[in-house]
Design a protein around this motif. Structure first.
Motif, PDB file in Angstrom:
ATOM      1  N   ASP A  24       0.828  -1.209   0.000  1.00  0.00           N
ATOM      2  CA  ASP A  24       0.000   0.000   0.000  1.00  0.00           C
ATOM      3  C   ASP A  24       0.860   1.256   0.000  1.00  0.00           C
ATOM      4  N   GLU A  25       1.876   1.262   0.835  1.00  0.00           N
ATOM      5  CA  GLU A  25       2.771   2.431   0.912  1.00  0.00           C
ATOM      6  C   GLU A  25       3.457   2.674  -0.428  1.00  0.00           C
ATOM      7  N   TYR A  26       3.951   1.595  -1.034  1.00  0.00           N
ATOM      8  CA  TYR A  26       4.615   1.741  -2.330  1.00  0.00           C
ATOM      9  C   TYR A  26       3.617   2.198  -3.394  1.00  0.00           C
ATOM     10  N   ALA A  27       2.401   1.646  -3.363  1.00  0.00           N
ATOM     11  CA  ALA A  27       1.384   2.008  -4.362  1.00  0.00           C
ATOM     12  C   ALA A  27       1.061   3.494  -4.311  1.00  0.00           C
ATOM     13  N   LYS A  28       0.963   4.045  -3.117  1.00  0.00           N
ATOM     14  CA  LYS A  28       0.693   5.476  -2.978  1.00  0.00           C
ATOM     15  C   LYS A  28       1.833   6.303  -3.572  1.00  0.00           C
ATOM     16  N   GLU A  29       3.054   5.886  -3.294  1.00  0.00           N
ATOM     17  CA  GLU A  29       4.210   6.612  -3.837  1.00  0.00           C
ATOM     18  C   GLU A  29       4.236   6.513  -5.365  1.00  0.00           C
ATOM     19  N   GLU A  30       3.986   5.332  -5.880  1.00  0.00           N
ATOM     20  CA  GLU A  30       4.008   5.130  -7.331  1.00  0.00           C
ATOM     21  C   GLU A  30       2.901   5.933  -8.010  1.00  0.00           C
ATOM     22  N   PHE A  31       1.756   5.998  -7.378  1.00  0.00           N
ATOM     23  CA  PHE A  31       0.647   6.796  -7.918  1.00  0.00           C
ATOM     24  C   PHE A  31       1.028   8.269  -8.002  1.00  0.00           C
ATOM     25  N   GLU A  32       1.666   8.774  -6.975  1.00  0.00           N
ATOM     26  CA  GLU A  32       2.077  10.182  -6.970  1.00  0.00           C
ATOM     27  C   GLU A  32       3.118  10.448  -8.050  1.00  0.00           C
ATOM     28  N   ARG A  33       4.016   9.491  -8.270  1.00  0.00           N
ATOM     29  CA  ARG A  33       5.090   9.688  -9.245  1.00  0.00           C
ATOM     30  C   ARG A  33       4.613   9.518 -10.674  1.00  0.00           C
ATOM     31  N   ASN A  34       3.865   8.467 -10.940  1.00  0.00           N
ATOM     32  CA  ASN A  34       3.610   8.072 -12.335  1.00  0.00           C
ATOM     33  C   ASN A  34       2.142   7.868 -12.707  1.00  0.00           C
ATOM     34  N   GLY A  35       1.229   8.149 -11.803  1.00  0.00           N
ATOM     35  CA  GLY A  35      -0.182   8.022 -12.160  1.00  0.00           C
ATOM     36  C   GLY A  35      -0.739   6.635 -11.931  1.00  0.00           C
ATOM     37  N   ILE A  36      -2.009   6.502 -12.231  1.00  0.00           N
ATOM     38  CA  ILE A  36      -2.740   5.300 -11.830  1.00  0.00           C
ATOM     39  C   ILE A  36      -2.459   4.087 -12.710  1.00  0.00           C
ATOM     40  N   GLU A  37      -2.080   4.303 -13.955  1.00  0.00           N
ATOM     41  CA  GLU A  37      -1.891   3.162 -14.852  1.00  0.00           C
ATOM     42  C   GLU A  37      -0.789   2.224 -14.378  1.00  0.00           C
ATOM     43  N   THR A  38       0.229   2.767 -13.711  1.00  0.00           N
ATOM     44  CA  THR A  38       1.336   1.921 -13.268  1.00  0.00           C
ATOM     45  C   THR A  38       0.946   1.030 -12.090  1.00  0.00           C
ATOM     46  N   LEU A  39      -0.236   1.262 -11.499  1.00  0.00           N
ATOM     47  CA  LEU A  39      -0.665   0.421 -10.390  1.00  0.00           C
ATOM     48  C   LEU A  39      -1.297  -0.894 -10.845  1.00  0.00           C
ATOM     49  N   ALA A  40      -1.634  -0.993 -12.112  1.00  0.00           N
ATOM     50  CA  ALA A  40      -2.345  -2.176 -12.596  1.00  0.00           C
ATOM     51  C   ALA A  40      -1.644  -3.489 -12.257  1.00  0.00           C
ATOM     52  N   PRO A  41      -0.315  -3.621 -12.465  1.00  0.00           N
ATOM     53  CA  PRO A  41       0.330  -4.901 -12.153  1.00  0.00           C
ATOM     54  C   PRO A  41       0.307  -5.248 -10.668  1.00  0.00           C
ATOM     55  N   LEU A  42       0.148  -4.229  -9.822  1.00  0.00           N
ATOM     56  CA  LEU A  42       0.160  -4.442  -8.371  1.00  0.00           C
ATOM     57  C   LEU A  42      -1.238  -4.570  -7.791  1.00  0.00           C
ATOM     58  N   ALA A  43      -2.252  -4.224  -8.571  1.00  0.00           N
ATOM     59  CA  ALA A  43      -3.613  -4.050  -8.083  1.00  0.00           C
ATOM     60  C   ALA A  43      -4.171  -5.227  -7.281  1.00  0.00           C
ATOM     61  N   PRO A  44      -3.931  -6.480  -7.675  1.00  0.00           N
ATOM     62  CA  PRO A  44      -4.520  -7.580  -6.897  1.00  0.00           C
ATOM     63  C   PRO A  44      -4.058  -7.630  -5.448  1.00  0.00           C
ATOM     64  N   TYR A  45      -2.951  -6.961  -5.133  1.00  0.00           N
ATOM     65  CA  TYR A  45      -2.391  -7.037  -3.787  1.00  0.00           C
ATOM     66  C   TYR A  45      -2.477  -5.718  -3.025  1.00  0.00           C
ATOM     67  N   ILE A  46      -3.010  -4.681  -3.683  1.00  0.00           N
ATOM     68  CA  ILE A  46      -3.212  -3.402  -3.003  1.00  0.00           C
ATOM     69  C   ILE A  46      -4.555  -3.457  -2.271  1.00  0.00           C
ATOM     70  N   SER A  47      -4.623  -2.877  -1.084  1.00  0.00           N
ATOM     71  CA  SER A  47      -5.881  -2.907  -0.327  1.00  0.00           C
ATOM     72  C   SER A  47      -6.968  -2.127  -1.052  1.00  0.00           C
ATOM     73  N   LYS A  48      -8.217  -2.522  -0.810  1.00  0.00           N
ATOM     74  CA  LYS A  48      -9.357  -1.829  -1.408  1.00  0.00           C
ATOM     75  C   LYS A  48      -9.349  -0.348  -1.048  1.00  0.00           C
ATOM     76  N   GLU A  49      -8.969  -0.050   0.184  1.00  0.00           N
ATOM     77  CA  GLU A  49      -8.988   1.337   0.647  1.00  0.00           C
ATOM     78  C   GLU A  49      -8.027   2.203  -0.159  1.00  0.00           C
ATOM     79  N   VAL A  50      -6.828   1.701  -0.411  1.00  0.00           N
ATOM     80  CA  VAL A  50      -5.837   2.477  -1.161  1.00  0.00           C
ATOM     81  C   VAL A  50      -6.234   2.558  -2.634  1.00  0.00           C
ATOM     82  N   ILE A  51      -6.729   1.460  -3.191  1.00  0.00           N
ATOM     83  CA  ILE A  51      -7.222   1.495  -4.583  1.00  0.00           C
ATOM     84  C   ILE A  51      -8.289   2.569  -4.728  1.00  0.00           C
ATOM     85  N   ASP A  52      -9.258   2.556  -3.816  1.00  0.00           N
ATOM     86  CA  ASP A  52     -10.365   3.520  -3.898  1.00  0.00           C
ATOM     87  C   ASP A  52      -9.870   4.953  -3.732  1.00  0.00           C
ATOM     88  N   GLU A  53      -8.947   5.148  -2.807  1.00  0.00           N
ATOM     89  CA  GLU A  53      -8.387   6.484  -2.585  1.00  0.00           C
ATOM     90  C   GLU A  53      -7.710   7.018  -3.849  1.00  0.00           C
TER      91      GLU A  53
END
Length: 313
Positions: free
Chosen positions: A137-166
């Motif tokens: 979750d912590e890494y996903a938030k950082e990656e989102f800030e740096r490169n946008g939401i598309e880069t989260l797709a490969p990680l999405a199955p393991y990111i919490s619902k709360e962080v995905i929704d945020e």
């Protein structure tokens, strides 16, 4: 990561060389015979705690069981509970990736933090099953800030619902619904519906198409009703497969009564055949066979022929 197929073959070779059956090995290790079978087929790997036992049973080193691959020495140190220096120049990315499936979350998290700057997004995607959710979750938030939401797709199955929704809500406010598609399967139903309703008010019903399979029937029907009242039935075609059967029937009948049979052409592929036939027969009885020519491909020909015959008689 370790070649689990190769390790499986090695385990099978060692077991047979020691004339031990799968069931006997399972009893010695306190696992099921199915677990042994899975190891030997290369579908799973033994738990790290079983490696010393396997080493003792087969009278070979752990290195030999694991095929002397990168990370074997590091793994042995972890098993022996030695004080391991985690300086980056002493633990390589390749070693970490190799041993990650076999170690506990807390150790994997520690290695991750030490090597994070050296890991690529692909590396991290392969490691996510073995990292704790809070680290991901912590890494996903950082990656989102740096490169946008598309880069989260490969990680999405393991990111919490709360962080995905945020992240999704923030992305939606910046760029609308069009960039959310890669994450749609992982967004909560509530957030999906919230975004859909806002997008509909901004850009109309066609803009909902990328998310349509994941929007609730209630929201789809709500938007469809508003769009129908504003612009008629023709504009509903892109979302028709996702509109409830009851709503489609209601819209179709109302459009026919107000604007005639030609108004329902765009929606015909999605309407129950019996309703099309019913409306077609009614149109013929009122205005003749020529009235239904626009929708003829969707009409039951036998019923129409019988009606025409009765009218001619």
């Amino acid at each position: 990561m370790f070649d689990i197929k190769k390790i499986g073959r090695q385990l099978a070779h060692l077991r047979k060389g020691n004339e031990i059956t799968q069931l006997q090995l399972a009893d010695k290790l306190g696992v099921s015979a199915q677990a042994i079978s899975n190891w030997e087929r290369g579908e799973t790997m033994p738990d790290i705690s079983k490696l010393p036992e396997l080493s003792q049973i087969f009278d070979v080193s752990i290195d030999e069981i694991l095929g002397y691959e990168k990370g074997t020495k590091l793994l042995k140190n972890i098993i022996d509970d030695r004080d391991i220096s985690l300086e980056q120049n002493e633990v390589s990315v390749e070693e970490f990736i190799n041993i990650a499936p076999l170690i506990q979350f807390d150790k994997a998290d520690t290695f991750f933090y030490k090597l994070k700057d050296e890991l690529t997004l692909n590396d991290i995607a392969s490691l996510t099953p073995f990292l704790s959710e809070c680290v991901i979750d912590e890494y996903a938030k950082e990656e989102f800030e740096r490169n946008g939401i598309e880069t989260l797709a490969p990680l999405a199955p393991y990111i919490s619902k709360e962080v995905i929704d945020e992240c999704v809500l923030r992305e939606f406010e910046r760029n609308g619904i069009k960039t959310l598609a890669p994450l749609v399967p992982y967004i909560s139903k509530e957030v999906t519906d919230e975004c859909a309703l806002k997008e509909f008010e901004r850009n109309g019903i066609e803009a909902l198409a990328p998310l349509a399979p994941f929007i609730s029937k209630e929201v789809i029907d709500e938007c469809a009703l508003k769009e129908f009242e504003r612009n008629g039935i023709e504009v509903l075609a892109p979302l028709a497969p996702f509109i409830s059967k009851e709503s489609l029937i209601e819209f179709t009948k109302k459009s026919y009564n107000e604007n005639g049979i030609a108004s329902i052409i765009s929606i015909c592929p999605f309407i129950d055949k019996s309703l099309i036939n019913e409306l077609a027969l009614d149109a013929i009885s009122k205005k003749g066979i020529s009235e239904i020519l626009p929708i003829m491909p969707f009409v039951n020909q036998n019923s129409i022929n019988n009606l025409v015959k009765r009218q001619n008689n």
